[in-house]
Design a protein around this motif. Structure first.
Motif, PDB file in Angstrom:
ATOM      1  N   HIS A   1     -42.917  11.450  52.803  1.00 52.57           N
ATOM      2  CA  HIS A   1     -42.634  12.015  51.809  1.00 52.57           C
ATOM      3  C   HIS A   1     -43.044  13.558  52.250  1.00 52.57           C
ATOM      4  O   HIS A   1     -42.587  14.805  51.954  1.00 52.57           O
ATOM      5  CB  HIS A   1     -44.208  11.693  50.629  1.00 52.57           C
ATOM      6  N   TYR A   2     -43.624  13.765  53.465  1.00 55.92           N
ATOM      7  CA  TYR A   2     -43.835  15.170  54.244  1.00 55.92           C
ATOM      8  C   TYR A   2     -43.086  15.680  54.229  1.00 55.92           C
ATOM      9  O   TYR A   2     -42.761  17.041  53.934  1.00 55.92           O
ATOM     10  CB  TYR A   2     -45.143  15.069  54.908  1.00 55.92           C
ATOM     11  N   TYR A   3     -41.916  15.154  54.928  1.00 52.95           N
ATOM     12  CA  TYR A   3     -40.968  15.673  55.497  1.00 52.95           C
ATOM     13  C   TYR A   3     -39.478  15.845  54.354  1.00 52.95           C
ATOM     14  O   TYR A   3     -39.155  16.963  53.984  1.00 52.95           O
ATOM     15  CB  TYR A   3     -39.883  14.724  56.258  1.00 52.95           C
TER      16      TYR A   3
ATOM     17  N   ALA B   1     -45.328  11.673  60.874  1.00 51.61           N
ATOM     18  CA  ALA B   1     -45.407  11.914  59.743  1.00 51.61           C
ATOM     19  C   ALA B   1     -44.816  10.931  59.100  1.00 51.61           C
ATOM     20  O   ALA B   1     -43.758  10.858  59.070  1.00 51.61           O
ATOM     21  CB  ALA B   1     -45.335  13.922  59.005  1.00 51.61           C
ATOM     22  N   ASP B   2     -45.315  10.815  57.551  1.00 56.60           N
ATOM     23  CA  ASP B   2     -44.621  10.105  56.584  1.00 56.60           C
ATOM     24  C   ASP B   2     -43.072  10.904  55.845  1.00 56.60           C
ATOM     25  O   ASP B   2     -43.545  11.949  56.060  1.00 56.60           O
ATOM     26  CB  ASP B   2     -45.686   9.467  55.849  1.00 56.60           C
TER      27      ASP B   2
ATOM     28  N   THR C   1     -46.261   6.622  58.507  1.00 55.81           N
ATOM     29  CA  THR C   1     -45.466   7.072  60.064  1.00 55.81           C
ATOM     30  C   THR C   1     -43.754   6.713  59.792  1.00 55.81           C
ATOM     31  O   THR C   1     -43.624   6.053  60.003  1.00 55.81           O
ATOM     32  CB  THR C   1     -46.072   7.818  61.188  1.00 55.81           C
TER      33      THR C   1
END
Length: 636
Positions: A488-490, A485-486, A521
């Motif tokens: 910002h998701y993490y 994922a990118d 990602t």
């Protein structure tokens, strides 16, 4: 030698013998048809010969004189024959002269009816002229008729003595004599043009093949033999370049050069130890060119007494080399060349015998022998060419087979490497999960166990440790929930699990990640390392800093570098106690695995933790391999 190779060799020998027999048979029947005479024609074999102004003497035909006799004057042959006009029955009576040399004028009852100087040209020394002419009905007498044939060289050829002669002549019906004349005319004229063009084509083809494959010297020698021997079949050139007649005797003087080149060809084909260096050919040419000046003899004498015997000896040497090659190798190439050289040798001996007057009939076999030799050479060229093409095709097939095998081996190695990489990545992931669970959840569980075994009432502490262990476990599970994922998701997962609980406890947390670039990602392991480093920084800030305020920021400090900063106020505790613990050491290890670095410093009563990472290590979709921790960093 394998059985297949033996069968191939025997098959090649049998085919070569069959081709040679066919060539000899064709030669035999062609010569037989050319020499046959009409059964019903009147044969005139007796004549009265007058040379120059000398008185006539009876001679028996065929009559021939050699170059050594120097008979360059007019040769007049007088004949008489009877004709019965009642037998004409509308048929045309004709005269056939099978062989004459060099030029002829024919008279019937005093009227000239044929002149070879205007109707045809001299065919050269390797063949004789032939003629067929109608006997005009108005000049034929019922009864005794006189016939005269004058033989004499042109002015251009008088200076060079040639053999001359006249065969039996035939008086008969045109429809009976015409097939015989056509055969002889074909051999004396048309065949020479065909062979001359074919020889040029074969010579060019052989030299082109030699240029493409210089290692096969047989092509080079064959091209040389064919080009050097062109002069001996250049009768058609005499009609275009009349001066060619003046130099043709010198080409026969140079004939040993052709014989020497033929020996070189035989050695190259059979692979024998006989090798003819090029300097020997050049030396032979220079020696033959200087021969008339060295011995002060006429060119024709040197040709017959030296050049032609040497040439025939060289032909025989070539024949012996090829015969030994057939016995030793049994190659089809050698058999074909042997048959051509044999017939060429026989033709050369025969024609020299005709020139010397040892053989009576005047048909030269040089043209016929050239046919067989050229056919043999052509068969050998095309066979060697096809063999070379087959060898290239076999080599290409072998290379393709090897390439296919190597591709299969590489595919197997690739699949094996994929399995090993998958197993290694799985092992690394297990090790990472084990380490993360050990560093986070396990520590809290140990604390819970220790508190539960204490005699004191520590339920609040147990509850806090259990809640922290649960948070750690949820953080691990959240990061494993998606493969990629990118960033910002993490970071959102980290904020929800680690930052928002602090805000619920009353901390004033400043969260700012808007200045981070969009990286797309990123690998799961890289994201997990970033979250763990930030978690360690936040944990140290809460544990060692003053309660109340916490600042967490992320930004791009260069087009290819990002930075995270965790800042908090210090408590009364000595700040040096929080700069070298195990947590910061693990954070530096994780930063080093991302090709970045982590630092901690204290200034103006504030503690600042900084994580700097190059973009390339987290924005390449996991293509970078994980780096091993640097012992120097771990000990910092």
């Amino acid at each position: 030698m394998t059985r297949a190779a033996m069968l191939t060799r025997r098959g090649g020998t049998a085919l070569g013998v069959l081709v040679a027999c066919v060539l000899v048979a064709v030669t035999f029947f062609a010569v037989r048809d050319a020499l046959r005479s009409a059964d019903n024609a009147l044969r005139l074999s007796e004549a009265t010969l007058s040379i120059g102004d000398a008185a006539g003497t009876p001679v028996q035909l065929p009559y021939r004189w050699t170059p050594f006799e120097r008979q360059t004057g007019l040769h007049r042959f007088d004949f008489e024959f009877d004709f019965d006009a009642s037998r004409r029955a509308g048929r045309e009576l004709s005269l056939h002269v099978p062989v004459y040399e060099p030029y002829a004028n024919v008279y019937l009852n005093g009227l000239k009816i044929f002149d070879s100087t205007t109707s045809s040209d001299w065919p050269g020394p390797l063949s004789n002229a032939t003629a067929l002419m109608l006997l005009p009905a108005e000049r034929l007498l019922d009864g005794r008729n006189t016939l005269r044939i004058d033989l004499q060289a042109k002015a251009r050829t008088v200076a060079i003595p040639f053999a001359g002669g006249l065969s039996d002549v035939y008086v008969g019906w045109l429809d009976e004599l015409r097939p015989i004349y056509y055969w002889r005319s074909f051999f004396n004229h048309d065949l020479k043009i065909i062979l001359f063009g074919a020889q040029i084509m074969l010579a060019c083809f052989a030299l082109v093949l030699f240029l493409r494959k210089p290692s096969d010297t047989a092509f080079g020698w064959m091209g040389m033999v064919l080009f050097l021997s062109l002069a001996y079949g250049a009768g058609p050139i005499a009609q275009i370049l009349p001066d060619y007649r003046l130099i043709i005797v010198y080409t026969f003087l140079m004939s040993p050069v052709v014989g020497l080149a033929l020996v070189g060809l035989s050695g190259a084909i059979t692979g024998s130890a006989t090798r003819i260096p090029l300097w020997l050919l050049a030396g032979m040419f220079v020696f033959l060119a200087a021969l008339p000046q060295l011995f002060d003899r006429p060119v024709v004498d040197l040709t017959f007494h030296f050049s032609l015997p040497v040439t025939i000896a060289l032909f025989f040497t070539s024949f012996v080399i090829l015969a030994r090659g057939v016995v030793r190798n049994r190659s089809l190439d050698v058999v074909l060349t042997l048959s051509g050289v044999f017939i060429l040798f026989v033709g050369a001996v025969h024609d020299v015998g005709v020139w010397r007057g040892w053989i009576e009939h005047g048909l030269m076999l040089a043209q016929v022998s050239r046919i067989i030799t050229l056919v043999g050479f052509a068969a050998m060229i095309f066979r060697r060419y096809t063999s070379m093409s087959d060898a290239l095709d076999n080599a290409a097939d072998e290379l393709r087979a090897r390439l296919t095998e190597k591709e299969r081996e590489l595919a197997d190695l690739y699949e094996e490497q994929k399995r090993k990489d998958a197993a290694r990545l799985l092992q690394e992931e297990r090790a990472r999960m084990t380490r993360d669970l050990h560093d986070g959840v396990a520590g809290h569980l140990v604390a819970i166990t220790a508190l539960s075994e204490s005699d004191k009432d520590l339920r609040d502490n147990i509850k806090a440790s259990a809640r922290a262990a649960l948070g750690e476990l949820r953080l691990v599970l959240d990061t494993l929930e998606v493969e990629e994922a990118d960033l910002h998701y993490y970071l959102g997962v980290f904020r929800g699990r680690c930052v928002e609980p602090l805000e619920a406890l009353g901390y004033d947390v400043t969260w700012s990640m808007t200045r981070l670039p969009e990286l797309g990602t990123i690998p799961q392991e890289a994201a997990f390392n970033i979250i763990r480093i930030l978690q360690e920084a936040v944990t140290n800030a809460v544990r060692h800093g003053a309660p109340g305020r916490l600042d967490i920021r992320g930004e791009a400090i260069a087009p290819d570098t990002i930075r995270f900063v965790v800042r908090n106020h210090l408590s009364s505790q000595d700040p040096t106690e929080s700069t070298g613990g195990l947590g910061l050491r693990n954070a530096r290890e994780r930063a080093h695995s991302l090709d970045g670095f982590a630092s901690f410093e204290v200034r103006d009563e504030q503690a600042e933790f900084t994580l700097t990472i190059p973009v390339r290590t987290i924005a390449d979709n996991g293509l970078q391999t994980r780096r091993e921790p640097d012992p120097a960093v771990c000990q910092a």
